[in-house]
Design a protein around this motif. Structure first.
Motif, PDB file in Angstrom:
ATOM      1  N   GLU A  47       0.844  -1.195   0.000  1.00 10.29           N
ATOM      2  CA  GLU A  47       0.000   0.000   0.000  1.00 10.29           C
ATOM      3  C   GLU A  47       0.878   1.243   0.000  1.00 10.29           C
ATOM      4  OE1 GLU A  47      -2.772   0.118   3.215  1.00 10.29           O
ATOM      5  OE2 GLU A  47      -4.320  -0.944   2.085  1.00 10.29           O
ATOM      6  N   THR A 100       0.813   5.072   0.651  1.00  6.77           N
ATOM      7  CA  THR A 100      -0.093   5.949   1.386  1.00  6.77           C
ATOM      8  C   THR A 100       0.295   7.418   1.271  1.00  6.77           C
ATOM      9  OG1 THR A 100       1.206   5.715   3.432  1.00  6.77           O
ATOM     10  CG2 THR A 100      -0.555   4.110   3.054  1.00  6.77           C
ATOM     11  N   PRO A 109      -4.400   5.176   2.039  1.00  4.16           N
ATOM     12  CA  PRO A 109      -3.825   4.485   0.883  1.00  4.16           C
ATOM     13  C   PRO A 109      -4.162   5.231  -0.416  1.00  4.16           C
ATOM     14  CG  PRO A 109      -4.872   2.911   2.358  1.00  4.16           C
ATOM     15  CD  PRO A 109      -5.266   4.278   2.845  1.00  4.16           C
TER      16      PRO A 109
END
Length: 404
Positions: free
Chosen positions: A3, A5, A71
């Protein structure tokens, strides 16, 4: 799956607006690659990704404001099969456009029904300045978002379609450029107030100061600059930055962060440089690894950083990586500056105006050019004794500029 972010670009940032994606699903990215542009209250910041992989999905559309830690995208690691990208509902497939078809008319995915059309802040400002009707522009960004490139293409197509200058049309934007600048300035002041308020509430500051004689350093600079073009001359500021970095490398309790009720020394010495912005406010982006750089390289980095900061074009690592900050208000005519620490850092060094003052040297009185150096430090991470030694080391290094 990784992810990616929204990064924290300083203690005064809680959220950011995604201005532009520079990658798309399926693109392979390398460590340190710039993948997006995020608008903060202080600048449009180029966001670097410190992972390697293939973009699997863009989760946030251009124009959306999200909190730090949200995210933004997912990445497939090496050897991992990315999940199918979930595209927004679109019209039936359309044949590829003929090369001569105007770009602004090329088909793309339609924005989801019932959702507002996303327009990046940069695209909106550009459209207003070029007189482009955003309602007639087809967006090519994620979920049909209108990007800067879309506006520029639409402006070019409009120019060819209307060869005669059109009569001035009032902008559909509700606010003038001056009002927007005023609004942005107010937002910046609010961000600075929040960060500095937090600093004063949470950090037990202590302050120390020292008077540094600059005659040796200034004489050495004069010799170094005599045969250099004006654009390549070294300034006293680079000597100060290098001296602070070398001292911080030795006194590690001033180069790091206070996290979770404990001090964490930093692995490198990345000096944040306080830069005043022309429209008001300030930023303090980092020059990386100052302790390892030669003065010529440091001078080039400083010039570039100031120019990009005032143009609103900084990188995320420059905003998030400072380990100690230096502020120099000598050009503003003040003798001394006692700054407020920028959390989660634990120290800030300030320099005032170099001036001729009467000093006592080796038992004799003479006039010398001196500067007041100050230290604001976090009493949780260090004490006054170590702070005094730290300032003394900066003073010693400035007396030996040939070693910097």
């Amino acid at each position: 799956m990784i992810e990616f972010t929204m990064p924290a670009l300083g203690a005064d940032m809680d959220e950011g607006t995604l201005d532009e994606w520079l990658v798309k699903p399926g693109d392979a990215i390398t460590r340190g690659q710039i993948v997006a542009v995020v608008e903060t209250t202080k600048a449009a910041v180029e966001i670097e990704c410190w992972h390697e992989g293939v973009v699997a999905e863009l989760l946030v559309p251009v124009g959306q404001t999200v909190a730090v830690g949200t995210p933004l995208a997912t990445l497939a690691e090496s050897g991992e099969t990315p999940r199918p990208h979930m595209a927004a509902p679109a019209a039936a497939p359309v044949a590829a456009p003929h090369p001569e078809t105007p770009v602004a008319q090329r088909p793309t995915l339609a924005a989801p029904v019932g959702h507002r059309l996303w327009v990046s802040p940069v695209a909106r400002r550009t459209a207003a300045s070029l007189g482009v009707d955003l309602g007639a522009v087809t967006g090519t960004g994620p979920q049909g978002a209108i990007t800067l490139i879309d506006v520029e293409h639409a402006a070019a197509a409009q120019h060819h379609a209307e060869p005669k200058p059109a009569a001035p049309v009032a902008s559909s934007e509700p606010k003038s450029a001056a009002e927007k600048a005023k609004q942005r300035g107010a937002a910046m002041r609010a961000s600075i107030a929040a960060a500095m308020g937090r600093s004063k509430r949470e950090i037990p500051h202590y302050y120390l100061a020292d008077e540094v004689i600059l005659d040796t350093a200034l004489g050495w600079l004069t010799e170094q600059n005599v045969n250099r073009p004006i654009t390549e001359r070294l300034l006293p500021a680079v000597l100060q930055l290098k001296a602070v970095a070398l001292a911080a490398q030795r006194f590690t309790e001033f180069n790091g962060f206070w996290h979770d009720d404990g001090y964490q020394p930093a692995a490198g010495v990345h000096v944040g440089v306080a830069i005043s912005l022309r429209g008001g406010g300030l930023v303090a982006p980092a020059i990386h690894d100052v302790n390892e750089k030669k003065l010529d390289e440091l001078m080039s980095d400083l010039t570039d950083l100031v120019a990009r900061a005032r143009a609103g074009s900084l990188r995320s690592s420059e905003m998030s990586d400072p380990t100690i900050t230096v502020t120099n208000l000598g050009d503003k005519g003040v003798d001394s500056v006692f700054g407020v620490i920028y959390p989660p850092q634990v120290a800030l060094v300030g320099f005032g105006r170099p001036a001729q003052r009467v000093v006592v040297v080796d038992g004799g009185i003479r006039v010398a050019t001196t500067v007041h150096a100050s230290l604001a430090a976090d009493h949780r991470a260090s004490d006054g004794h170590r702070g005094a030694l730290f300032l003394a080391e900066i003073n010693r290094l400035l007396q030996q500029p040939q070693e910097l």
